[in-house]
Enzyme design. Structure first.
Site, mmCIF file in Angstrom:
data_model
loop_
_atom_site.group_PDB
_atom_site.id
_atom_site.type_symbol
_atom_site.label_atom_id
_atom_site.label_comp_id
_atom_site.label_asym_id
_atom_site.label_seq_id
_atom_site.Cartn_x
_atom_site.Cartn_y
_atom_site.Cartn_z
ATOM 1 C CB CYS A 1 -0.957 0.002 1.187
ATOM 2 S SG CYS A 1 -0.144 0.227 2.758
ATOM 3 C CB CYS B 1 0.031 4.321 4.327
ATOM 4 S SG CYS B 1 -0.659 2.733 4.768
#
Length: 136
Positions: free
Chosen positions: A46, A48
């Site tokens: 992902c 993040c």
């Protein structure tokens, strides 16, 4: 499961910073249950993880006081290793990315995805450094 060529650079990001990649449940057990301090980074594909979690983990690992072992498992890849790591992180729910600090086999500090998203990498690193100062 993701194609290996897709996650290879994300794996290398932490391995090149001194993390040991754990790919099975037994290696997770041996690492977490070992004497001393162990920092476990649940890596992820992902955004993040790329923008915040991995940079924060690398910054914190460079701090003068850091865990005896730096290890990583990759969510969405080695299921047995990730499941084993997450079992040690209970009662926290599964999260990726996630970061956990263990001392003598006991969970002493945890950062979940919701504490990573939207925060600058330096803020996350400072949180980890505070935990390293306290427990390492």
């Amino acid at each position: 499961m993701y194609p290996e060529y897709f996650v290879a650079p994300m794996r290398a990001d932490l391995v090149n910073a001194g993390f040991t990649e754990l790919k099975d449940a037994q290696s997770v057990k041996e690492a977490v249950e070992s004497e001393g301090t162990v920092f476990v980074m649940v890596n992820s594909v992902c955004g993040c993880a790329a923008a915040m979690a991995r940079p924060a983990a690398k910054m914190a690992a460079q701090h003068g006081k850091h865990p005896d072992k730096l290890v990583t498992v990759f969510a969405g890849m080695e299921k047995d290793a990730v499941d084993a790591a997450r079992n040690y992180m209970l009662p926290y729910p599964p999260s990726s990315p996630a970061m956990a600090l263990f001392k003598d086999g006991k969970l002493v500090h945890m950062i979940e995805r919701h504490q990573i998203e939207g925060r600058p990498a330096q803020m996350i690193a400072d949180n980890l450094i505070d935990a390293f100062e306290q427990y390492c």
